[in-house]
Motif scaffolding. Structure first.
Motif, PDB file in Angstrom:
ATOM      1  N   HIS A  34       0.813  -1.216   0.000  1.00  0.00           N
ATOM      2  CA  HIS A  34       0.000   0.000   0.000  1.00  0.00           C
ATOM      3  C   HIS A  34       0.848   1.269   0.000  1.00  0.00           C
ATOM      4  O   HIS A  34       0.455   2.271  -0.601  1.00  0.00           O
ATOM      5  CB  HIS A  34      -0.947  -0.011   1.195  1.00  0.00           C
TER       6      HIS A  34
ATOM      7  N   SER B 288      -1.097  -0.491   7.049  1.00  0.00           N
ATOM      8  CA  SER B 288      -1.856  -1.471   6.269  1.00  0.00           C
ATOM      9  C   SER B 288      -0.970  -2.616   5.825  1.00  0.00           C
ATOM     10  O   SER B 288      -1.369  -3.786   5.833  1.00  0.00           O
ATOM     11  CB  SER B 288      -2.494  -0.795   5.049  1.00  0.00           C
TER      12      SER B 288
ATOM     13  N   GLU C 141      -0.251  -4.708   8.865  1.00  0.00           N
ATOM     14  CA  GLU C 141      -1.462  -5.474   9.173  1.00  0.00           C
ATOM     15  C   GLU C 141      -1.550  -6.726   8.309  1.00  0.00           C
ATOM     16  O   GLU C 141      -1.845  -7.827   8.801  1.00  0.00           O
ATOM     17  CB  GLU C 141      -2.688  -4.579   8.952  1.00  0.00           C
ATOM     18  N   GLU C 142      -1.265  -6.590   7.010  1.00  0.00           N
ATOM     19  CA  GLU C 142      -1.367  -7.744   6.115  1.00  0.00           C
ATOM     20  C   GLU C 142      -0.293  -8.788   6.392  1.00  0.00           C
ATOM     21  O   GLU C 142      -0.538  -9.989   6.231  1.00  0.00           O
ATOM     22  CB  GLU C 142      -1.296  -7.272   4.660  1.00  0.00           C
TER      23      GLU C 142
ATOM     24  N   SER D 257      -6.018  -5.715   4.052  1.00  0.00           N
ATOM     25  CA  SER D 257      -6.127  -4.735   5.134  1.00  0.00           C
ATOM     26  C   SER D 257      -7.435  -3.959   5.068  1.00  0.00           C
ATOM     27  O   SER D 257      -7.766  -3.357   4.045  1.00  0.00           O
ATOM     28  CB  SER D 257      -4.953  -3.763   5.060  1.00  0.00           C
ATOM     29  N   ARG D 258      -8.149  -3.939   6.177  1.00  0.00           N
ATOM     30  CA  ARG D 258      -9.363  -3.122   6.262  1.00  0.00           C
ATOM     31  C   ARG D 258      -9.007  -1.633   6.275  1.00  0.00           C
ATOM     32  O   ARG D 258      -9.738  -0.799   5.740  1.00  0.00           O
ATOM     33  CB  ARG D 258     -10.150  -3.485   7.529  1.00  0.00           C
ATOM     34  N   THR D 259      -7.878  -1.319   6.898  1.00  0.00           N
ATOM     35  CA  THR D 259      -7.429   0.074   6.930  1.00  0.00           C
ATOM     36  C   THR D 259      -7.195   0.593   5.521  1.00  0.00           C
ATOM     37  O   THR D 259      -7.587   1.715   5.175  1.00  0.00           O
ATOM     38  CB  THR D 259      -6.132   0.192   7.751  1.00  0.00           C
ATOM     39  N   ALA D 260      -6.559  -0.225   4.692  1.00  0.00           N
ATOM     40  CA  ALA D 260      -6.279   0.184   3.315  1.00  0.00           C
ATOM     41  C   ALA D 260      -7.562   0.363   2.508  1.00  0.00           C
ATOM     42  O   ALA D 260      -7.663   1.277   1.686  1.00  0.00           O
ATOM     43  CB  ALA D 260      -5.384  -0.848   2.634  1.00  0.00           C
TER      44      ALA D 260
END
Length: 460
Positions: A287, A436, A439-440, A447-450
């Motif tokens: 990301h 992100s 997180e992955e 990633s939910r954030t991404a």
């Protein structure tokens, strides 16, 4: 520790830079049909297409430093058909047909650059072998497959294709490759050779370029510098991220920095071992964006985002060098290619790219103010600036072409927030992109954030 120390001792010097005789500063008052503020890609392509259409035009370009000082001489060398915001976001803002038209124009632009370079005999190391985004984790592989499916659903089944692990490694043998996402619509160039070649070409066509001629004031029909002035029928502002430093434009665009490294020329057998003995643009699907290419002489150029936004859109040469980010880019390079652990880094540099509030570029004209402008390319300006130059030519000369109806023509982006909201929002977004990727790595899921960040920005 020694390698890091050696890296941070390098000066801010783009690989693409070559010393050249300085062009004279503007002295006194002159008249022109078109005066262009900024001698980077946008200004030079505009001058080129104007003079190609009407050789009798008097065109003057004013440059604060030297030709290609800004992003045009500092980028990673990708002439890509990627537009900064996604096609679904373009369709949401305008229409589905407009988005398809835009992608077709961007694809054509990659070829148009090659056509002009061949026609004019400009050797800019142009090589069109496409762009490969490697998938190096399960979430990245899922995104690659979804990108191809989404492109087909959108009406562009040939724009992208997935590669399996063997196919991707055969093109770029990076560590941990599971597959990839490939498009043919990308070329590599030598940014310095391109910007210097264009400058020499437009001068041969009759344009006048004045370096060390910082513009102090723009009004309808008149542009002033410290030592001179140009009276002109129309003014073109082609200042990209530096627009943020002009009075009244501090919220029009912000400067974000991209930082880059280059290795020494690598042995041909090592390049062959890593399948880097070709001219293919590449990155992976993380990301927080990185990007790479191998130059004609065999150097690996590798760059990335992550440098913080400076309060009040402050720009300085010190912002080009962020030791911690350059070190992180080097670490990422070695994640891709552990075999390059002993390769010497010979150059490091950085440069600002222009970002509007909705991440959408613009090509615009205000006939009442006798002013035209283009920019806000979000780092995708090598190709987009060529398209912008052709559109500006059309708008100025009132020449009718299909590209005049592209959705970013006369696009008006909202203003950026005032400080401190601007500083907090932008740096939070950069942190979110980095988080992100972390997180992955831990969850092995997209990633939910991404996902949220993409919805907020519309960027890829």
């Amino acid at each position: 520790m020694s390698a890091l120390l050696d890296l941070t001792q390098l000066p801010n010097r783009p690989l693409w830079f070559e010393p050249a005789p300085s062009r004279p500063a503007l002295q006194g008052s002159v008249e022109a049909d078109v005066v262009i503020v900024g001698a980077g890609y946008t200004g030079l392509w505009t001058a080129y297409y104007l003079l190609k259409s009407d050789p009798s035009l008097r065109v003057v370009l004013l440059e604060k430093r030297e030709v290609g000082f800004g992003a045009s001489g500092r980028n990673g060398g990708w002439a890509s058909a990627i537009f900064p915001i996604s096609l679904p976001r373009v369709a949401q803002m305008y229409s589905h047909g407009a988005a398809l038209h835009l992608q077709e124009a961007m694809n054509h632009t990659v070829d148009e650059i090659g056509r002009v370079l061949a026609l004019e005999g400009i050797d800019a190391d142009y090589a069109k072998q496409g762009f490969l985004s490697l998938a190096r984790s399960a979430p990245q592989l899922a995104r690659a497959r979804e990108a191809v499916e989404a492109s087909a659903r959108f009406g562009l089944p040939q724009q992208w294709r997935t590669l399996d692990a063997a196919e991707a490694r055969a093109r770029v043998c990076a560590q941990g490759v599971l597959g990839g996402l490939y498009t043919e619509h990308c070329a590599l160039i030598h940014p310095g050779k391109l910007v210097r070649g264009l400058a020499q070409q437009v001068e041969a066509m009759g344009a006048k370029i004045h370096e060390r001629s910082a513009v102090t004031h723009i009004e309808p029909g008149l542009v002033r510098t410290e030592q001179g002035a140009v009276k002109a029928g129309i003014t073109v502002r082609a200042t990209e991220a530096f627009t943020s430093q002009q009075p009244g434009h501090s919220r029009f665009v912000i400067p974000l920095y991209s930082l880059v490294l280059a290795t020494e020329p690598l042995p041909r057998d090592l390049l062959g071992q890593l399948n880097l003995d070709q001219r293919l643009a590449f990155n992976d699907m993380r990301h927080l964006r990185v990007y790479g290419q191998v130059t004609r002489e065999g150097r690996l150029v590798f760059g990335g985002r992550g440098a913080p936004y400076n309060w009040g859109s402050r720009m300085s040469e010190q912002a080009d060098l962020v030791d911690s980010i350059h070190a992180r880019i080097h670490e990422t390079l070695l994640e891709f290619f552990p075999a390059l652990a002993d390769a010497r880094i010979t150059h490091r540099w950085g440069g600002a790219l222009g970002v509007s509030r909705d991440w959408c570029p613009t090509v615009s004209i205000d006939r009442q103010q006798r002013l035209a402008w283009a920019g806000n390319y979000v780092g995708d300006g090598v190709a987009t600036s060529n398209l912008a130059g052709r559109i500006l030519r059309n708008l100025i000369l009132e020449r009718d072409e299909d590209i005049n109806t592209l959705p970013f023509v006369n696009h008006r982006s909202p203003s950026w927030e005032r400080e401190p909201l601007r500083w907090l929002g932008i740096n939070s977004g950069l942190a979110a992109a980095s988080l992100s990727d972390i997180e992955e790595r831990f969850t092995h899921r997209p990633s939910r954030t991404a996902m949220l960040l993409e919805k907020l920005t519309g960027a890829h």
